[in-house]
Design a protein around this motif. Structure first.
Motif, PDB file in Angstrom:
ATOM      1  N   GLN A 160       0.842  -1.202   0.000  1.00 57.71           N
ATOM      2  CA  GLN A 160       0.000   0.000   0.000  1.00 57.71           C
ATOM      3  C   GLN A 160       0.878   1.253   0.000  1.00 57.71           C
ATOM      4  O   GLN A 160       0.573   2.237  -0.666  1.00 57.71           O
ATOM      5  N   ARG A 163       2.263   1.733  -3.553  1.00 54.03           N
ATOM      6  CA  ARG A 163       1.223   2.250  -4.450  1.00 54.03           C
ATOM      7  C   ARG A 163       0.900   3.699  -4.099  1.00 54.03           C
ATOM      8  O   ARG A 163       0.649   4.520  -4.984  1.00 54.03           O
ATOM      9  N   ALA A 164       0.916   4.009  -2.794  1.00 56.05           N
ATOM     10  CA  ALA A 164       0.636   5.389  -2.382  1.00 56.05           C
ATOM     11  C   ALA A 164       1.688   6.341  -2.948  1.00 56.05           C
ATOM     12  O   ALA A 164       1.384   7.491  -3.276  1.00 56.05           O
ATOM     13  N   ALA A 167       0.592   7.010  -6.348  1.00 55.73           N
ATOM     14  CA  ALA A 167      -0.614   7.842  -6.292  1.00 55.73           C
ATOM     15  C   ALA A 167      -0.244   9.302  -6.013  1.00 55.73           C
ATOM     16  O   ALA A 167      -0.734  10.211  -6.677  1.00 55.73           O
ATOM     17  N   ASN A 173      -3.606  15.760  -4.669  1.00 54.68           N
ATOM     18  CA  ASN A 173      -4.895  15.993  -4.015  1.00 54.68           C
ATOM     19  C   ASN A 173      -5.743  14.736  -3.957  1.00 54.68           C
ATOM     20  O   ASN A 173      -6.339  14.423  -2.933  1.00 54.68           O
ATOM     21  N   ALA A 174      -5.809  14.018  -5.085  1.00 54.85           N
ATOM     22  CA  ALA A 174      -6.598  12.787  -5.094  1.00 54.85           C
ATOM     23  C   ALA A 174      -6.019  11.793  -4.086  1.00 54.85           C
ATOM     24  O   ALA A 174      -6.766  11.085  -3.412  1.00 54.85           O
ATOM     25  N   ALA A 175      -4.699  11.767  -3.952  1.00 56.38           N
ATOM     26  CA  ALA A 175      -4.071  10.859  -2.988  1.00 56.38           C
ATOM     27  C   ALA A 175      -4.490  11.223  -1.563  1.00 56.38           C
ATOM     28  O   ALA A 175      -4.789  10.354  -0.747  1.00 56.38           O
ATOM     29  N   GLN A 176      -4.547  12.534  -1.283  1.00 54.04           N
ATOM     30  CA  GLN A 176      -4.984  12.963   0.054  1.00 54.04           C
ATOM     31  C   GLN A 176      -6.420  12.525   0.329  1.00 54.04           C
ATOM     32  O   GLN A 176      -6.765  12.164   1.444  1.00 54.04           O
ATOM     33  N   LEU A 177      -7.237  12.545  -0.726  1.00 57.64           N
ATOM     34  CA  LEU A 177      -8.636  12.137  -0.555  1.00 57.64           C
ATOM     35  C   LEU A 177      -8.755  10.645  -0.250  1.00 57.64           C
ATOM     36  O   LEU A 177      -9.799  10.172   0.186  1.00 57.64           O
ATOM     37  N   MET A 178      -7.700   9.868  -0.512  1.00 58.47           N
ATOM     38  CA  MET A 178      -7.688   8.447  -0.131  1.00 58.47           C
ATOM     39  C   MET A 178      -7.276   8.281   1.333  1.00 58.47           C
ATOM     40  O   MET A 178      -7.214   7.179   1.840  1.00 58.47           O
ATOM     41  N   GLY A 179      -6.930   9.390   1.968  1.00 56.60           N
ATOM     42  CA  GLY A 179      -6.449   9.307   3.348  1.00 56.60           C
ATOM     43  C   GLY A 179      -4.948   9.128   3.434  1.00 56.60           C
ATOM     44  O   GLY A 179      -4.414   8.743   4.477  1.00 56.60           O
ATOM     45  N   ILE A 180      -4.262   9.390   2.327  1.00 54.66           N
ATOM     46  CA  ILE A 180      -2.799   9.253   2.322  1.00 54.66           C
ATOM     47  C   ILE A 180      -2.172  10.518   2.905  1.00 54.66           C
ATOM     48  O   ILE A 180      -2.514  11.627   2.490  1.00 54.66           O
ATOM     49  N   ASN A 181      -1.274  10.340   3.862  1.00 56.74           N
ATOM     50  CA  ASN A 181      -0.549  11.464   4.451  1.00 56.74           C
ATOM     51  C   ASN A 181       0.656  11.768   3.553  1.00 56.74           C
ATOM     52  O   ASN A 181       1.658  11.049   3.574  1.00 56.74           O
ATOM     53  N   LYS A 184       4.152  12.066   5.032  1.00 61.22           N
ATOM     54  CA  LYS A 184       4.740  10.786   5.429  1.00 61.22           C
ATOM     55  C   LYS A 184       5.346  10.078   4.204  1.00 61.22           C
ATOM     56  O   LYS A 184       6.448   9.535   4.265  1.00 61.22           O
ATOM     57  N   ILE A 185       4.628  10.130   3.088  1.00 66.46           N
ATOM     58  CA  ILE A 185       5.117   9.470   1.872  1.00 66.46           C
ATOM     59  C   ILE A 185       6.405  10.157   1.386  1.00 66.46           C
ATOM     60  O   ILE A 185       7.357   9.489   0.951  1.00 66.46           O
TER      61      ILE A 185
ATOM     62  N   LEU B  52      -8.638  20.548   1.653  1.00 70.99           N
ATOM     63  CA  LEU B  52      -7.686  20.682   0.538  1.00 70.99           C
ATOM     64  C   LEU B  52      -7.400  22.148   0.219  1.00 70.99           C
ATOM     65  O   LEU B  52      -6.415  22.463  -0.439  1.00 70.99           O
ATOM     66  N   CYS B  72      -6.476  16.839   5.305  1.00 77.20           N
ATOM     67  CA  CYS B  72      -7.377  15.977   4.542  1.00 77.20           C
ATOM     68  C   CYS B  72      -7.317  14.509   4.966  1.00 77.20           C
ATOM     69  O   CYS B  72      -8.333  13.864   5.166  1.00 77.20           O
ATOM     70  N   HIS B  73      -6.079  13.979   5.120  1.00 76.30           N
ATOM     71  CA  HIS B  73      -6.001  12.532   5.381  1.00 76.30           C
ATOM     72  C   HIS B  73      -6.621  12.139   6.718  1.00 76.30           C
ATOM     73  O   HIS B  73      -7.106  11.026   6.880  1.00 76.30           O
ATOM     74  N   VAL B  76     -10.478  11.988   6.240  1.00 78.66           N
ATOM     75  CA  VAL B  76     -10.882  10.724   5.612  1.00 78.66           C
ATOM     76  C   VAL B  76     -10.972   9.628   6.670  1.00 78.66           C
ATOM     77  O   VAL B  76     -11.904   8.809   6.663  1.00 78.66           O
ATOM     78  N   ARG B  88     -10.502  12.073 -11.290  1.00 82.85           N
ATOM     79  CA  ARG B  88      -9.156  12.036 -10.707  1.00 82.85           C
ATOM     80  C   ARG B  88      -8.731  10.642 -10.264  1.00 82.85           C
ATOM     81  O   ARG B  88      -8.143  10.464  -9.201  1.00 82.85           O
ATOM     82  N   PHE B  90      -6.349   7.261 -10.497  1.00 81.98           N
ATOM     83  CA  PHE B  90      -4.911   7.151 -10.736  1.00 81.98           C
ATOM     84  C   PHE B  90      -4.691   6.438 -12.068  1.00 81.98           C
ATOM     85  O   PHE B  90      -4.838   5.226 -12.171  1.00 81.98           O
ATOM     86  N   LEU B  93      -2.268   3.344 -12.432  1.00 85.37           N
ATOM     87  CA  LEU B  93      -2.516   2.127 -11.669  1.00 85.37           C
ATOM     88  C   LEU B  93      -3.651   1.335 -12.307  1.00 85.37           C
ATOM     89  O   LEU B  93      -4.483   1.891 -13.021  1.00 85.37           O
ATOM     90  N   MET B 101      -6.137   1.482  -3.235  1.00 83.41           N
ATOM     91  CA  MET B 101      -5.768   2.810  -2.730  1.00 83.41           C
ATOM     92  C   MET B 101      -6.940   3.434  -1.983  1.00 83.41           C
ATOM     93  O   MET B 101      -6.754   4.129  -0.985  1.00 83.41           O
ATOM     94  N   TYR B 104      -7.004   2.702   1.619  1.00 78.57           N
ATOM     95  CA  TYR B 104      -5.713   2.995   2.275  1.00 78.57           C
ATOM     96  C   TYR B 104      -5.823   3.184   3.787  1.00 78.57           C
ATOM     97  O   TYR B 104      -4.936   2.794   4.526  1.00 78.57           O
ATOM     98  N   VAL B 105      -6.933   3.787   4.237  1.00 78.94           N
ATOM     99  CA  VAL B 105      -7.038   4.067   5.678  1.00 78.94           C
ATOM    100  C   VAL B 105      -7.246   2.801   6.506  1.00 78.94           C
ATOM    101  O   VAL B 105      -7.049   2.822   7.721  1.00 78.94           O
TER     102      VAL B 105
END
Lengths: 290, 236
Positions: A160, A163-164, A167, A173-181, A184-185, B52, B72-73, B76, B88, B90, B93, B101, B104-105
């Protein structure tokens, strides 16, 4: 037989370039910045090996310490120097990375002096198969780089976190909407890039055991060239570009007429690629967002 | 206590004020729609709620918790998810990896993989194309993927920003059907749409945005009957 030796040397050198190029390309893709201090992480890795070899005489300990120190340094540089500039103009970030590069080189000069120092890690000797003679460190370097690149490829594809990273590099922005920090990445990216740079420092020292404060400059620039040729931002691109550059370097060096012009030929390839295919071999055409 | 409460939201782009004090609320179980013309501030509202875009003043709270300044994260992780404008997904992928993805949380990969199978039940077409690189999907399939991906984190509140944009009428119907089903299944919905007719028909409450402010609000059927709304957004 000579041609086989040359090819193996080229692949081995290329593997090292690829490892350094991966640091440039991943940071570019994910943090959207060119990190010109990346080459100097190699130098820090080299000096760490020197210190711990003198101190303990144990190669494996020295290598482990080099990786650990470089990872910590990479993370600290990102937090202290680059993170406050997130959202600033790309030029400001670029100049900062050059500043960090000079800072590291000057710091090394203050600590270790400007005279080159010898680091004898271990004498691996010669590998002989029939009439084929190859330096053992070349084979070791080749095997290590293949292992490292395989692990990295699997990491990016099947975890994960990996892949993040893709992403975030594609759409922050779309990555943040997945809850990705995203922070951190980016930290993880700098950590991986710095670990690879430390290993590259090791392989350089095995090849020529002398280190000064500009130890990382030439490999840094060569690997950056490799990253651009392969398509900056692309992980397979960095691998391809690195190996290509290593092969060209070793083959050209074997041709008497051309051998004085190795560097010129390498950078000419860069110029030709930039003219013909500016995005590099495996780079994407980026749709610039306004 | 409403599930989502937006109070006097003000957002600036440089010196330009995009949102001029927007307030609305979403109750648990509802479908709430924001309608408005291009540039009215719908997408800005959606993005600022998710953290955002920085909020100049006003507040956003979710389940009684202030999330105005939350990154944001973290939002979520609280159970809010958004299908952004323009999907939007990916592009590099695969469909499957896009869905992973979305989860992810959730750290338990076994459960995340089971969740993907559930998403395939909602969108059988995604299962057929699971190994395909997402950038090669058709527009409708990409919208389905964006919706499936947003549902992967099992949100209590799903926000959709113009899900019908650029789709054929048949696909638009399909999208609205799925939104209704998600809602019946227990997900609260906040919808932003230009397709006022379709969205008002499924909404409990709706707000009309004009120039960064709420100009009109009411139940979905009230707005559908209003002469002004009919004239401005429903084509007479």
């Amino acid at each position: 037989m000579d041609i086989i030796t040359t090819l193996i040397n080229g692949l081995s050198m290329g593997g090292v370039y690829a490892m350094i190029a991966l640091g440039y390309t991943m940071v570019y893709g994910i943090a959207k910045m060119l990190n010109f201090a990346h080459g100097d992480i190699i130098m820090v890795g080299g000096y760490t090996i020197l210190v711990f070899m003198n101190f303990s005489g144990m190669p494996l300990l020295a290598i482990a310490m080099a990786v650990i120190c470089c990872v910590i340094l990479g993370i600290v540089i990102e937090k202290v120097a680059y993170k406050p500039l997130r959202g600033a103009s790309p030029l400001a970030v670029l100049i900062t990375t050059i500043g960090v590069s000079y800072f590291l080189q000057s710091l090394a000069q203050i600590i270790f002096g400007s005279a080159p120092k010898m680091v004898n890690i271990v004498d691996l000797g010669l590998l002989q198969i029939g009439s084929l003679k190859i330096q053992m460190y070349t084979v070791l370097t080749l095997i290590c780089t293949i292992i490292v690149m395989t692990i990295l490829t699997l990491f990016v594809k099947y975890t994960q976190t990996g892949r993040a990273m893709i992403a975030v590099s594609e759409d922050r922005n779309a990555a943040q909407l997945m809850g990705i920090n995203v922070n951190k990445i980016i930290t993880i990216t700098f950590a991986i890039g710095s670990a690879l740079a430390a290993l590259a420092g090791l392989f350089y020292l095995l090849k020529s055991p002398s280190i000064s404060n500009t130890f990382g400059s030439s490999p840094g620039i060569k690997a950056f060239t490799a990253a651009v040729i392969g398509g900056i931002g692309s992980i397979p691109g960095a691998m391809l570009g690195g190996i290509l550059l290593g092969l060209v370097e070793n083959i050209v060096a074997k041709i008497p007429v051309l051998s004085p012009y190795v560097d010129a030929i390498e950078f000419s390839i860069l110029i030709i690629i930039l003219l013909v295919k500016p995005s590099g071999f495996l780079g994407k055409k980026r749709r610039e967002k306004v | 206590m409403a599930m989502l409460e937006v109070n006097n939201l003000e957002v600036f782009y440089g010196v330009i004020q995009a949102l001029k004090g927007i307030s609305f609320r979403v109750e648990k179980g509802e479908i709430v729609t924001l309608i408005g013309a291009n540039g009215a501030g719908k997408t800005t509202t959606m993005q600022s709620i998710m953290g955002l875009i920085p909020i100049r003043s006003g507040s956003v709270s979710y389940e009684g918790r202030d999330i105005t300044k939350m990154p944001c994260h973290k939002i979520v992780q609280l159970g809010m998810s958004q299908v952004p404008e323009g999907r939007r997904i990916f592009q590099e992928l695969s469909v499957y990896d896009n869905l992973l993805m979305g989860g992810y949380v959730h750290k338990n990969m076994k459960e995340v993989k089971q969740d993907v199978e559930e998403i395939y039940e909602w969108f059988p077409r995604l299962k057929e194309r699971k190994n395909q690189i997402a950038g090669t999907l058709s527009g409708g399939e990409q919208q389905m993927l964006a919706m499936g991906r947003a549902m992967m984190c099992k949100p209590a509140l799903l926000m959709l920003d113009e899900p019908s944009m650029g789709l054929s009428p048949i696909l638009v119907d399909e999208v609205f059907d799925i939104i209704k089903k998600f809602n019946k299944d227990g997900t609260t919905i906040l919808l932003v749409e230009q397709n006022a007719g379709k969205s008002l028909a499924i909404s409990n409450n709706a707000y009309v945005l004009e120039n960064g402010a709420v100009s009109f609000s009411g139940t979905g059927s009230e707005l559908m009957q209003s002469e002004e709304i009919k004239k401005a957004y429903l084509g007479g």
